[in-house]
Design an enzyme around this catalytic site. Structure first.
Site, PDB file in Angstrom:
ATOM      1  N   ASP A  42      11.455 -17.201  32.853  1.00  0.00           N
ATOM      2  CA  ASP A  42      12.906 -17.793  32.569  1.00  0.00           C
ATOM      3  C   ASP A  42      12.927 -18.335  34.023  1.00  0.00           C
ATOM      4  O   ASP A  42      12.451 -18.704  35.394  1.00  0.00           O
ATOM      5  CB  ASP A  42      14.205 -17.034  33.081  1.00  0.00           C
ATOM      6  CG  ASP A  42      15.530 -17.104  33.065  1.00  0.00           C
ATOM      7  OD1 ASP A  42      16.066 -17.752  31.926  1.00  0.00           O
ATOM      8  OD2 ASP A  42      15.807 -17.226  34.388  1.00  0.00           O
ATOM      9  N   TYR A  47      15.357 -24.960  40.616  1.00  0.00           N
ATOM     10  CA  TYR A  47      14.225 -22.903  41.068  1.00  0.00           C
ATOM     11  C   TYR A  47      13.019 -24.458  42.014  1.00  0.00           C
ATOM     12  O   TYR A  47      12.071 -23.869  42.891  1.00  0.00           O
ATOM     13  CB  TYR A  47      13.456 -22.788  40.512  1.00  0.00           C
ATOM     14  CG  TYR A  47      14.557 -21.567  39.786  1.00  0.00           C
ATOM     15  CD1 TYR A  47      15.707 -21.882  39.708  1.00  0.00           C
ATOM     16  CD2 TYR A  47      14.141 -21.023  38.487  1.00  0.00           C
ATOM     17  CE1 TYR A  47      16.713 -21.028  39.325  1.00  0.00           C
ATOM     18  CE2 TYR A  47      15.045 -19.920  37.714  1.00  0.00           C
ATOM     19  CZ  TYR A  47      16.771 -20.487  38.270  1.00  0.00           C
ATOM     20  OH  TYR A  47      17.185 -19.173  38.205  1.00  0.00           O
ATOM     21  N   LYS A  76      16.117 -25.034  32.243  1.00  0.00           N
ATOM     22  CA  LYS A  76      17.663 -25.186  32.780  1.00  0.00           C
ATOM     23  C   LYS A  76      17.554 -26.077  33.185  1.00  0.00           C
ATOM     24  O   LYS A  76      17.190 -26.465  33.711  1.00  0.00           O
ATOM     25  CB  LYS A  76      18.513 -23.725  33.359  1.00  0.00           C
ATOM     26  CG  LYS A  76      18.206 -22.754  32.885  1.00  0.00           C
ATOM     27  CD  LYS A  76      18.864 -21.495  34.134  1.00  0.00           C
ATOM     28  CE  LYS A  76      17.864 -20.296  33.750  1.00  0.00           C
ATOM     29  NZ  LYS A  76      17.065 -19.729  34.469  1.00  0.00           N
ATOM     30  N   HIS A 107      23.033 -25.041  32.952  1.00  0.00           N
ATOM     31  CA  HIS A 107      22.595 -23.982  33.977  1.00  0.00           C
ATOM     32  C   HIS A 107      24.075 -23.309  34.225  1.00  0.00           C
ATOM     33  O   HIS A 107      24.194 -22.270  34.667  1.00  0.00           O
ATOM     34  CB  HIS A 107      21.551 -24.196  34.921  1.00  0.00           C
ATOM     35  CG  HIS A 107      20.955 -23.946  35.768  1.00  0.00           C
ATOM     36  ND1 HIS A 107      20.289 -23.740  36.740  1.00  0.00           N
ATOM     37  CD2 HIS A 107      21.483 -22.244  36.762  1.00  0.00           C
ATOM     38  CE1 HIS A 107      19.952 -22.944  37.574  1.00  0.00           C
ATOM     39  NE2 HIS A 107      20.521 -21.754  37.502  1.00  0.00           N
TER      40      HIS A 107
HETATM   41  N1  LIG Z   1      21.696 -18.904  35.997  1.00  0.00           N
HETATM   42  C1  LIG Z   1      21.588 -18.933  36.411  1.00  0.00           C
HETATM   43  O1  LIG Z   1      22.649 -18.933  37.564  1.00  0.00           O
HETATM   44  C2  LIG Z   1      20.789 -17.897  37.476  1.00  0.00           C
HETATM   45  C3  LIG Z   1      19.229 -16.929  36.604  1.00  0.00           C
HETATM   46  N2  LIG Z   1      19.027 -16.181  37.605  1.00  0.00           N
HETATM   47  C4  LIG Z   1      17.395 -15.799  36.893  1.00  0.00           C
HETATM   48  O2  LIG Z   1      17.579 -14.360  36.984  1.00  0.00           O
HETATM   49  C5  LIG Z   1      16.118 -13.999  37.929  1.00  0.00           C
HETATM   50  C6  LIG Z   1      16.717 -12.505  38.648  1.00  0.00           C
HETATM   51  O3  LIG Z   1      17.754 -12.816  39.745  1.00  0.00           O
HETATM   52  P1  LIG Z   1      17.558 -12.327  41.282  1.00  0.00           P
HETATM   53  O4  LIG Z   1      18.648 -13.211  41.550  1.00  0.00           O
HETATM   54  O5  LIG Z   1      15.960 -12.682  40.956  1.00  0.00           O
HETATM   55  O6  LIG Z   1      17.980 -10.914  41.156  1.00  0.00           O
HETATM   56  P2  LIG Z   1      17.207  -9.802  40.840  1.00  0.00           P
HETATM   57  O7  LIG Z   1      18.331  -8.735  40.118  1.00  0.00           O
HETATM   58  O8  LIG Z   1      16.219  -9.732  39.243  1.00  0.00           O
HETATM   59  O9  LIG Z   1      16.897  -8.899  41.902  1.00  0.00           O
HETATM   60  C7  LIG Z   1      15.731  -9.603  42.034  1.00  0.00           C
HETATM   61  C8  LIG Z   1      15.315  -8.523  43.697  1.00  0.00           C
HETATM   62  O10 LIG Z   1      14.759  -7.188  43.727  1.00  0.00           O
HETATM   63  C9  LIG Z   1      13.753  -7.218  44.375  1.00  0.00           C
HETATM   64  N3  LIG Z   1      12.973  -6.283  43.358  1.00  0.00           N
HETATM   65  C10 LIG Z   1      12.755  -7.088  42.349  1.00  0.00           C
HETATM   66  N4  LIG Z   1      11.682  -5.911  41.170  1.00  0.00           N
HETATM   67  C11 LIG Z   1      12.532  -4.645  42.396  1.00  0.00           C
HETATM   68  C12 LIG Z   1      11.863  -2.776  42.340  1.00  0.00           C
HETATM   69  N5  LIG Z   1      10.783  -2.419  41.102  1.00  0.00           N
HETATM   70  N6  LIG Z   1      12.848  -1.935  43.009  1.00  0.00           N
HETATM   71  C13 LIG Z   1      13.133  -2.678  43.728  1.00  0.00           C
HETATM   72  N7  LIG Z   1      13.268  -4.197  44.402  1.00  0.00           N
HETATM   73  C14 LIG Z   1      13.201  -4.884  43.398  1.00  0.00           C
HETATM   74  C15 LIG Z   1      12.621  -7.890  44.195  1.00  0.00           C
HETATM   75  O11 LIG Z   1      12.333  -8.119  45.459  1.00  0.00           O
HETATM   76  P3  LIG Z   1      11.021  -8.361  45.277  1.00  0.00           P
HETATM   77  O12 LIG Z   1      10.723  -9.768  44.684  1.00  0.00           O
HETATM   78  O13 LIG Z   1      10.511  -8.218  47.122  1.00  0.00           O
HETATM   79  O14 LIG Z   1       9.916  -7.554  44.436  1.00  0.00           O
HETATM   80  C16 LIG Z   1      14.340  -9.672  44.869  1.00  0.00           C
HETATM   81  O15 LIG Z   1      14.820  -9.207  45.916  1.00  0.00           O
HETATM   82  C17 LIG Z   1      15.979 -14.958  38.000  1.00  0.00           C
HETATM   83  O16 LIG Z   1      14.755 -15.090  38.479  1.00  0.00           O
HETATM   84  C18 LIG Z   1      16.735 -16.742  37.939  1.00  0.00           C
HETATM   85  O17 LIG Z   1      15.177 -16.301  36.391  1.00  0.00           O
HETATM   86  C19 LIG Z   1      19.560 -15.487  39.037  1.00  0.00           C
HETATM   87  C20 LIG Z   1      20.569 -15.955  39.043  1.00  0.00           C
HETATM   88  C21 LIG Z   1      21.233 -16.750  38.848  1.00  0.00           C
END
Ligand SMILES: NC(=O)C1=CN([C@@H]2O[C@H](COP(=O)(O)OP(=O)(O)OC[C@H]3O[C@@H](n4cnc5c(N)ncnc54)[C@H](OP(=O)(O)O)[C@@H]3O)[C@@H](O)[C@H]2O)C=CC1
Length: 309
Positions: A42, A47, A76, A107
Site C-alpha cells: 500500500d 508518502y 493514491k 486519498h
Molecule cells: N489512506 C490513508 O489516509 C492512510 C493510509 N495509511 C496506510 O496504512 C498503513 C499503516 O498505517 P500506520 O499509520 O503505519 O499504522 P499501523 O496501525 O500499521 O501501525 C504502525 C505502527 O505500529 C508499529 N508496529 C507494527 N507492527 C507491530 C507489532 N507487531 N507490534 C508492535 N508494534 C508494531 C510500527 O512500528 P515499527 O515500524 O517500528 O514496527 C508503527 O509504529 C500505512 O503504512 C499506509 O499504507 C495510513 C494512514 C492514513
C-alpha cells in the site's frame, strides 16, 4: 487469502503499508516482505517514496523473486492532483516502474489548490488553513479515475477516508463503482456503520492504521495505542499470539483487508502470521465492546478543517 473486489480482481487480505518507512530501508524491507509471503503493498504519492518502492519491485522482478502478476500494488491520488488525475497516475506509474496499478485510490475526499505532492503541511495556505480548490468536484475527480480504468492504467479504483455520506454520493454518480474504501479502523475506532454500509454495497473496506497507529503518529496527531490494552493482552495470552496478531485477525474476521506497517523484520513476519488461528464469536464480542471512537489519524484536524463534520 484474498478478497474478490467488485471489479473482479483479487486483493490479498493482508498488505504492507509503506508510509513512513525510511527510504534507505525500503528495498530490504520489501524484499524480506515478499520472502515472508506479502503480495500486497500500500503506497501513496504523498508518502514520497514511490521511487524507492519502484526500485525494490524492479529488483524483485529482475531476480525473479516474484512476478508482477502475483503482486497487488495500490497507490493514491494526492489532494493537489484532483485536477490532473491522468498526469498524477502516470507519474506514480513511472516512479513505481509499473505499467499498471492494481488499485488507485482518491486519498482524501478533498481537492487542494496547492501544487505538487508534499507533506500535509505543504497544503496549508498562508493562514494555516487548507487551501481548498472549490472549482473541483469529487464527481469530476471520480470520472477522471474511471477514465484510468478505460485506458488500462489501473485495474480497480477506489476511495479513501470517505464517510457514509460521501460514499453514498460516490455510488450515485459512479459509472464504475469504487472497489475499495480505505479508512482508519481498529478496535478503538471500529466504525461499524461505515464498514457495514460499504460491505452491503459491494465495496471492500481496507483498514488503514489497523494496529491503531501504535507510536507512529504521536508527534503529529497524538495517539493512544490499542496495542497496550490489557484486555487485548489477555486475549493474546489466551491464543498464544501477540496483541498485534489478535488485532489483525479481528480485522480479517470482520472481512476487512489490513495493511499494517512495520520497519522491523521480526514484526513483518509476526504481522503475517495471522492465518493459523481464529477468534471465537465471544472474543469478537469482547473486542466489539472496546470501541471508543478514537481516531488516531487526524490530518484534517491538522489542516484546520473538519473533514468529517
Ligand atoms: N489512506 C490513508 O489516509 C492512510 C493510509 N495509511 C496506510 O496504512 C498503513 C499503516 O498505517 P500506520 O499509520 O503505519 O499504522 P499501523 O496501525 O500499521 O501501525 C504502525 C505502527 O505500529 C508499529 N508496529 C507494527 N507492527 C507491530 C507489532 N507487531 N507490534 C508492535 N508494534 C508494531 C510500527 O512500528 P515499527 O515500524 O517500528 O514496527 C508503527 O509504529 C500505512 O503504512 C499506509 O499504507 C495510513 C494512514 C492514513
Amino acid at each position: 487469502m484474498a478478497i474478490t473486489l467488485n471489479s473482479g480482481f483479487n486483493m490479498p487480505i493482508i498488505g504492507l503499508g509503506v508510509w513512513r518507512m525510511d527510504d534507505k530501508d525500503i528495498k530490504s524491507l520489501l524484499i524480506n516482505a515478499i520472502n515472508i509471503g506479502y503480495r500486497h503493498f500500500d503506497c501513496a504519492a504523498d508518502y514520497q517514496n514511490e521511487a524507492e518502492v519502484g526500485d525494490a519491485l524492479a529488483d524483485a522482478f529482475k531476480t525473479e523473486l516474484v512476478k508482477r502478476k502475483d503482486l497487488f500494488i495500490t497507490t493514491k491520488l494526492w489532494n493537489s492532483d484532483h485536477g490532473h488525475v491522468l498526469e498524477a497516475c502516470k507519474d506514480s506509474l513511472k516512479k513505481l516502474q509499473l505499467d499498471y496499478l492494481d488499485l488507485y485510490l482518491v486519498h482524501f475526499p478533498i481537492a487542494t489548490k496547492h501544487t505538487g505532492v508534499g507533506t500535509t503541511a505543504s497544503a496549508l495556505g498562508e493562514d494555516g488553513v487548507l487551501d481548498i480548490d472549490t472549482t473541483i468536484s469529487l464527481e469530476s475527480t471520480w470520472h477522471a479515475m474511471e477514465e484510468l480504468v478505460s485506458l488500462g492504467l489501473v485495474r480497480s479504483i477506489g476511495i479513501s477516508n470517505y464517510d457514509i455520506f460521501l460514499t453514498r454520493d460516490c455510488l450515485a454518480y459512479a459509472k464504475v463503482k469504487p472497489a475499495v474504501n480505505q479508512i482508519e479502523t481498529h478496535p478503538y475506532f471500529q466504525r461499524d456503520s461505515l464498514v457495514k454500509f460499504c460491505q452491503k454495497h459491494g465495496i471492500c473496506v481496507t483498514a488503514h492504521t489497523p494496529l491503531g497507529g501504535a507510536v507512529s503518529n504521536t508527534e503529529w496527531f497524538g495517539s493512544v495505542s490499542c496495542l497496550d490494552d490489557p484486555v487485548l493482552k489477555g486475549l493474546a495470552d489466551k491464543y498464544k499470539k501477540t496483541v498485534a496478531q489478535i488485532v489483525l485477525r479481528w480485522g480479517i474476521q470482520r472481512s476487512t483487508v489490513v495493511i499494517p506497517k512495520s520497519s522491523k523484520l521480526e514484526r513483518l513476519a509476526e504481522n503475517f502470521k495471522v492465518f493459523d488461528f481464529e477468534l471465537t464469536k465471544e472474543d469478537i464480542d469482547v473486542i466489539k465492546s472496546m470501541d471508543r471512537n478514537h481516531r488516531t489519524n487526524q490530518p484534517a484536524k491538522f489542516w484546520g478543517i473538519d473533514l468529517y463534520a
